[in-house]
Motif scaffolding. Sequence first.
Motif, PDB file in Angstrom:
ATOM      1  N   LEU A   1       0.592  -1.157  -0.170  1.00  0.00           N
ATOM      2  CA  LEU A   1       0.058   0.011  -0.020  1.00  0.00           C
ATOM      3  C   LEU A   1       0.897   1.058   0.009  1.00  0.00           C
ATOM      4  O   LEU A   1       1.967   1.394   0.586  1.00  0.00           O
ATOM      5  CB  LEU A   1      -0.836   0.068   1.236  1.00  0.00           C
ATOM      6  CG  LEU A   1      -1.933  -0.971   1.157  1.00  0.00           C
ATOM      7  CD1 LEU A   1      -2.587  -1.094   2.751  1.00  0.00           C
ATOM      8  CD2 LEU A   1      -3.160  -0.348   0.503  1.00  0.00           C
TER       9      LEU A   1
ATOM     10  N   VAL B   1      -6.275  -6.364   0.684  1.00  0.00           N
ATOM     11  CA  VAL B   1      -5.497  -5.073   0.440  1.00  0.00           C
ATOM     12  C   VAL B   1      -6.283  -4.054  -0.537  1.00  0.00           C
ATOM     13  O   VAL B   1      -6.114  -2.783  -0.332  1.00  0.00           O
ATOM     14  CB  VAL B   1      -4.025  -5.225   0.140  1.00  0.00           C
ATOM     15  CG1 VAL B   1      -3.262  -4.288  -0.150  1.00  0.00           C
ATOM     16  CG2 VAL B   1      -3.455  -6.094   1.241  1.00  0.00           C
TER      17      VAL B   1
ATOM     18  N   ARG C   1      -7.675  -0.325   0.206  1.00  0.00           N
ATOM     19  CA  ARG C   1      -6.758   1.064  -0.656  1.00  0.00           C
ATOM     20  C   ARG C   1      -8.038   1.659  -1.099  1.00  0.00           C
ATOM     21  O   ARG C   1      -7.869   2.758  -1.055  1.00  0.00           O
ATOM     22  CB  ARG C   1      -5.949   0.405  -1.625  1.00  0.00           C
ATOM     23  CG  ARG C   1      -5.192   1.681  -2.284  1.00  0.00           C
ATOM     24  CD  ARG C   1      -4.254   1.216  -3.214  1.00  0.00           C
ATOM     25  NE  ARG C   1      -3.530   2.347  -3.990  1.00  0.00           N
ATOM     26  CZ  ARG C   1      -2.491   2.298  -4.573  1.00  0.00           C
ATOM     27  NH1 ARG C   1      -1.957   1.003  -4.983  1.00  0.00           N
ATOM     28  NH2 ARG C   1      -2.157   3.316  -5.412  1.00  0.00           N
TER      29      ARG C   1
ATOM     30  N   TRP D   1      -8.169   4.037   2.320  1.00  0.00           N
ATOM     31  CA  TRP D   1      -6.999   4.996   2.332  1.00  0.00           C
ATOM     32  C   TRP D   1      -7.672   6.405   2.271  1.00  0.00           C
ATOM     33  O   TRP D   1      -7.015   7.408   2.559  1.00  0.00           O
ATOM     34  CB  TRP D   1      -6.120   4.563   1.047  1.00  0.00           C
ATOM     35  CG  TRP D   1      -4.923   4.171   1.730  1.00  0.00           C
ATOM     36  CD1 TRP D   1      -3.695   4.560   1.093  1.00  0.00           C
ATOM     37  CD2 TRP D   1      -4.518   3.429   2.646  1.00  0.00           C
ATOM     38  NE1 TRP D   1      -2.428   3.893   1.745  1.00  0.00           N
ATOM     39  CE2 TRP D   1      -3.266   3.236   2.545  1.00  0.00           C
ATOM     40  CE3 TRP D   1      -5.054   2.539   3.507  1.00  0.00           C
ATOM     41  CZ2 TRP D   1      -2.253   2.490   3.516  1.00  0.00           C
ATOM     42  CZ3 TRP D   1      -4.431   2.021   4.502  1.00  0.00           C
ATOM     43  CH2 TRP D   1      -3.145   1.649   4.611  1.00  0.00           C
TER      44      TRP D   1
END
Length: 326
Positions: free
Chosen positions: A106, A276, A280, A284
Amino acid sequence: MHAITIPEPGGPEALVWDEVPDPVPGEGEVLVEVAAGAVNRADILQRQGLYDPPPGASPYPGLECSGRIAALGPGVSGWSVGDEVCALLSGGGYAEKVAVPVGQLLPVPEGVDLVRAAALPEVTCTVWSNVFMVAHLRPGETLLVHGGSSGIGTMAIQLGKAVGARVAVTAGTKEKLDRCAELGADILINYREQDFVAELKAATDGAGADVILDNMGASYLDRNVRALAVNGRLAIIGMQGGVKGELNIGALLGKRAAISATSLRARPRDEKTAIVAAVREHVWPLIDAGRVRPVVDREIPLPDAATAHRVVEESGHVGKVLLVAP
């Protein structure tokens, strides 16, 4: 390079800072020069000889790190040497370098420094995969987080609030509960002094929690089922309270409730890649916008990992304990 090794299982003193061979990135991997890692309960179990790394994983502890890409393995695109990243690992974070599958990388979020980014991968992936991808927490629902002041707990509070849920937490001291309240927790329960089932029912007009994120396992199983709302979902992610408990299936049926239990470390690479990617996409932007942040209790030099393990085992910390590479 140097890494924390475990020549023999044991207490914190079993962690040894030693010279080891450099890892070599394989197909679809990058080599990360580690800036920092973080301590997780799984690392303590590994040190004690109770939780071996998955086949093919690094033998060194450490399930997350931050750092800079030092080399690209074959078949890697979309990343460059020098990129600042953080990563979800199957092991190897307690080292100066680690090989990471590109699907578990990331970028360091806006407004987060490189060292503190090490506090993000494991907690964001654990919370998002369990609370949202499995238990499907929705706006307006009530989320109960056990261990609200832990690394996972502090992230679960923030993400629950970010999506519009009401968040209840348990913790063992007023000081920890105060920190949870600062992060947005609405219902504060001292598990040493209060019955979390009764307190939660009182705070929700008898309804209970729509989703419970549980790190205790067996010792909380019956009470968690009683604390669930109709159509509630219990997500078990830890076994600090034991591995075998008695389940009242009648109560579960009566509430049309569901129980899930997951671990992250041993998942296949493609499942981790999917988690993941979801983090993201969904988490994020919240971090970039300053709505969610890493909570770090302290930073300790990586060679002194034994001290960091003692801090975590004493459970006096709030958020994550980081290990900073020399």
